[in-house]
Design a protein around this motif. Structure first.
Motif, short mmCIF file in Angstrom:
data_model
loop_
_atom_site.label_atom_id
_atom_site.label_comp_id
_atom_site.label_asym_id
_atom_site.label_seq_id
_atom_site.Cartn_x
_atom_site.Cartn_y
_atom_site.Cartn_z
N UNK A 1 0.85 -1.19 0.00
CA UNK A 1 0.00 0.00 0.00
C UNK A 1 0.89 1.24 0.00
N UNK A 2 0.29 2.38 -0.21
CA UNK A 2 1.07 3.62 -0.23
C UNK A 2 1.77 3.85 1.12
N UNK A 3 1.03 3.69 2.21
CA UNK A 3 1.64 3.88 3.53
C UNK A 3 2.76 2.88 3.78
N UNK A 4 2.54 1.63 3.40
CA UNK A 4 3.58 0.61 3.58
C UNK A 4 4.79 0.93 2.70
N UNK A 5 4.54 1.41 1.48
CA UNK A 5 5.63 1.76 0.58
C UNK A 5 6.49 2.88 1.16
N UNK A 6 5.85 3.86 1.76
CA UNK A 6 6.60 4.96 2.38
C UNK A 6 7.45 4.44 3.53
N UNK A 7 6.85 3.60 4.37
CA UNK A 7 7.59 3.01 5.50
C UNK A 7 8.75 2.16 5.00
N UNK A 8 8.50 1.36 3.97
CA UNK A 8 9.56 0.53 3.40
C UNK A 8 10.67 1.39 2.81
N UNK A 9 10.30 2.44 2.11
CA UNK A 9 11.30 3.32 1.51
C UNK A 9 12.18 3.95 2.59
N UNK A 10 11.56 4.42 3.66
CA UNK A 10 12.32 5.04 4.75
C UNK A 10 13.27 4.04 5.38
N UNK A 11 12.80 2.81 5.63
CA UNK A 11 13.69 1.78 6.20
C UNK A 11 14.79 1.43 5.22
N UNK A 12 14.43 1.33 3.95
CA UNK A 12 15.43 1.01 2.93
C UNK A 12 16.53 2.05 2.87
N UNK A 13 16.15 3.32 3.00
CA UNK A 13 17.14 4.39 2.97
C UNK A 13 18.08 4.27 4.17
N UNK A 14 17.54 3.96 5.32
CA UNK A 14 18.37 3.78 6.52
C UNK A 14 19.28 2.56 6.39
N UNK A 15 18.76 1.49 5.79
CA UNK A 15 19.57 0.29 5.56
C UNK A 15 20.71 0.59 4.58
N UNK A 16 20.41 1.36 3.54
CA UNK A 16 21.43 1.76 2.56
C UNK A 16 22.52 2.56 3.24
N UNK A 17 22.12 3.49 4.11
CA UNK A 17 23.10 4.29 4.84
C UNK A 17 23.97 3.40 5.73
N UNK A 18 23.36 2.43 6.39
CA UNK A 18 24.11 1.50 7.26
C UNK A 18 25.15 0.73 6.45
N UNK A 19 24.74 0.24 5.28
CA UNK A 19 25.67 -0.50 4.43
C UNK A 19 26.82 0.40 3.99
N UNK A 20 26.51 1.63 3.59
CA UNK A 20 27.56 2.56 3.16
C UNK A 20 28.52 2.86 4.30
N UNK A 21 27.99 3.06 5.50
CA UNK A 21 28.85 3.33 6.66
C UNK A 21 29.78 2.15 6.94
N UNK A 22 29.23 0.95 6.88
CA UNK A 22 30.05 -0.24 7.14
C UNK A 22 31.14 -0.40 6.09
N UNK A 23 30.81 -0.13 4.82
CA UNK A 23 31.81 -0.22 3.76
C UNK A 23 32.89 0.85 3.94
N UNK A 24 32.49 2.06 4.31
CA UNK A 24 33.47 3.12 4.54
C UNK A 24 34.42 2.75 5.67
N UNK A 25 33.88 2.19 6.75
CA UNK A 25 34.74 1.78 7.87
C UNK A 25 35.68 0.65 7.46
N UNK A 26 35.17 -0.29 6.66
CA UNK A 26 36.02 -1.40 6.22
C UNK A 26 37.15 -0.88 5.33
N UNK A 27 36.82 0.04 4.43
CA UNK A 27 37.84 0.60 3.55
C UNK A 27 38.92 1.32 4.35
#
Length: 79
Positions: free
Chosen positions: A30-56
């Protein structure tokens, strides 16, 4: 209950991000679920980027002396 993003390993965050993307791409949310999913996805993407930056930052390159023998290490310089 979903784990807090800041506690996830890179692999777990990436796996959850893939699930979020799959759910969004399915068009079944649904639209509300899509917004919630998008927000979580953005936070997950940021987490992955942070972990890669620290590993590098932890990667070190081996320095060689004039004879080609290992002479120490220096920080990895991407690029």
């Amino acid at each position: 209950m979903e784990s807090p993003i800041e506690e996830l390993s890179f692999e777990d965050a990436l796996k959850q991000l893939e699930q979020v993307v799959g759910r969004l791409e399915s068009g079944e949310a649904t639209l509300d679920e899509s917004i919630t999913l998008y927000e979580r996805g953005d936070k997950l993407r940021q987490r992955c980027a942070e972990r890669l930056d620290r590993a590098q930052a932890r990667i070190e390159a081996i320095r060689l002396d004039a004879d080609g023998r290992p002479a120490g290490v220096k920080p990895f310089a991407a690029g």
